[in-house]
Write an enzyme that holds these catalytic residues in place. Structure first.
Site, mmCIF file in Angstrom:
data_model
loop_
_atom_site.group_PDB
_atom_site.id
_atom_site.type_symbol
_atom_site.label_atom_id
_atom_site.label_comp_id
_atom_site.label_asym_id
_atom_site.label_seq_id
_atom_site.Cartn_x
_atom_site.Cartn_y
_atom_site.Cartn_z
ATOM 1 C CG ASP A 144 -0.261 0.039 2.539
ATOM 2 O OD1 ASP A 144 0.799 -0.605 2.672
ATOM 3 O OD2 ASP A 144 -0.762 0.720 3.456
ATOM 4 C CD GLU A 209 4.403 0.913 6.527
ATOM 5 O OE1 GLU A 209 5.248 1.349 7.326
ATOM 6 O OE2 GLU A 209 3.888 1.611 5.617
#
Length: 477
Positions: A144, A209
């Protein structure tokens, strides 16, 4: 007793004191000079006899280069954005899953590789080793990215992967799809060449994350714990090759806070950072940095004068949000501020909270902890540290003139969730000066290729049974 006799005795006493001080100073200067001339903690295992391995070399031809760059650009074009813990682009994450399977067919089809989806969108790969008695390690990255829009001032659309002047622009080029793609591309090449590791390892790719990793990395850790896995080390994104960060320290720089946190230089791993760098400096800084047992207070005062080195010295604070008032001509009845603190490794969360309460000391001010945790334990970086020494060797094999040094990475990543699986967590972004989380995030084509080569070599370097005996020039003082 006459006055002259008393004066003579006082003079003799002063001479003894002055002589003792002079001898002490000369002794300290001699010891410090010897250490300055001889200290090079980087010598260590470089002069040792490493276990021989039949490493496969990687020569990337024109066709491979075009293919790996095309795959990397496609990864950047998929907007795997995490907006918040409850808002992530699941459509893009599913598209990224399909893309990985297409880009790395050998990884997903090899009998040596076991793959599973975790939390619907994260990935855990287990690469089987031929010697199960060797403790495995884990390469960690995340899929991400943070939000980005062209109106922020990007020179190219942030999800275009546009190439300009040898650089590929786009959100995630550095943080952290360079690592995601570099790791998998390296494994793809190794498997195609018939490589089978002696030491097994894991690859963990989290999908959230940027919003704390609670569904991705945390679930990967849960699975590893259920299987009784302990890791030799974890390697994650983090520090990079830096240049000019500490040079000169010319002139004073204003501190950000009127009441800064206490100076803690020398009480954390930063001492080892500067000892590793000492031989690269000229006098007098080389003399100072080689003898931190003597000069830690002085160097701490120098470092706190620059904003970009202040984090070596203390817990840093930054006001990230401030709200007050509803109208320009009305005095606010309430004001609220959010403060972000990066805690020095020599402090605990509770110690920082106690200092804040003592500094504010005002009953009208309500202080509330939104979220926080203690700093991670300091990972080992000595000559017996397998992970650190393998990473160091891999970097130096590629870049012999670079100095590899342990450091402090003040930002948190998914790696914090792995502290129960290993005491050695290393964070490095390999040869890049950052523009992450900002506009015009980019990576050079050459630099991305270096990511691939680095992981290609690292995986093979981990196949030794144990580290060699050190040849050290470190002096204990």
């Amino acid at each position: 007793m006459t006055d002259s006799g008393s004066k003579l005795k006082i003079w003799k006493f002063l001479k003894i004191i002055l002589s003792s001080l002079l001898i002490t100073v000369l002794l300290l200067f001699t010891v410090a000079s010897i250490r300055t001339l001889s200290l090079d903690v980087n010598v260590g295992l470089q002069l040792a006899h490493w276990e021989k391995t039949n490493n496969i070399s990687l020569v990337i031809d024109h066709h491979q280069r075009e293919e790996l760059l095309a795959n990397f650009k496609e990864a950047i074009r998929i907007p795997t954005v995490s907006f918040s813990e409850t808002e992530i682009n699941t459509t893009a994450l599913l598209e990224f899953d399909r893309f990985l399977r297409k880009a790395f067919p050998t990884v997903f089809s090899s009998s040596l590789v076991h793959h599973e989806l975790v939390g619907n969108y994260s990935h855990l790969f287990r690469v089987q080793g031929s010697q199960p008695d060797l403790v495995p390690y884990l390469l960690l990255a995340h899929i991400d990215v943070v939000p980005a829009t062209e109106s922020d001032g990007w020179e190219a659309p942030p999800f275009s992967a546009k190439e300009m002047d040898g650089f590929i622009y786009g959100r995630g080029t550095i943080d952290d799809k360079g690592s995601v793609m570099g790791i998998l591309q390296a494994l793809e090449y190794l498997l195609i060449k018939g490589y089978a590791p002696r030491r097994g390892f894991y690859i963990g790719l989290g999908h959230d994350e940027e919003v704390s990793g609670l569904n991705g990395a945390k679930n990967i850790v849960r699975i590893l714990k259920q299987n009784g896995v302990q890791l030799a080390f974890v390697l994650d994104e983090g520090l990079a090759v830096i240049d000019g960060i500490i040079s000169g320290l010319d002139g004073p720089a204003a501190l950000l806070e009127e009441n800064p946190m206490p100076r803690l230089f020398g009480l954390g791993p930063e001492r080892y950072t500067f000892e590793h760098l000492a031989h690269k400096f000229k006098l007098p800084m080389k003399f100072v940095m080689s003898n931190l047992w003597l000069f830690s207070p002085l160097l701490g005062r120098l470092l706190e004068r620059q904003e970009n080195t202040n984090a070596f010295v203390r817990t840093t604070t930054a006001v990230t949000m401030f709200n007050a008032g509803v109208k320009v001509n009305v005095i606010p009845s309430l004001a609220e501020a959010h403060v972000n603190l990066r805690i020095h490794s020599a402090q605990s969360l509770q110690e920082v909270l106690d200092l804040i309460h003592a500094t504010v000391a005002d009953q009208r001010v309500k202080i509330e902890l939104v979220e926080g945790f203690d700093p991670l334990p300091v990972s080992s970086a000595d000559e017996k540290s397998f992970g650190y020494q393998i990473i160091k060797k891999t970097v130096l094999d590629m870049f012999p003139t670079v100095t590899v040094a342990p450091g402090i990475c003040v930002g948190n990543t998914d790696s914090r969730h792995f502290k129960d699986l290993t005491s050695n967590i290393y964070r490095n972004a390999f040869f890049v000066l950052f523009r992450f989380h900002g506009i015009n995030e980019r990576i050079s084509k050459k630099n991305y290729e270096e990511f691939v080569v680095f992981f290609f070599n690292l995986i093979q370097n981990c196949d030794i049974q144990k580290l060699p005996e050190p040849h050290s020039s470190v002096h204990e003082l």
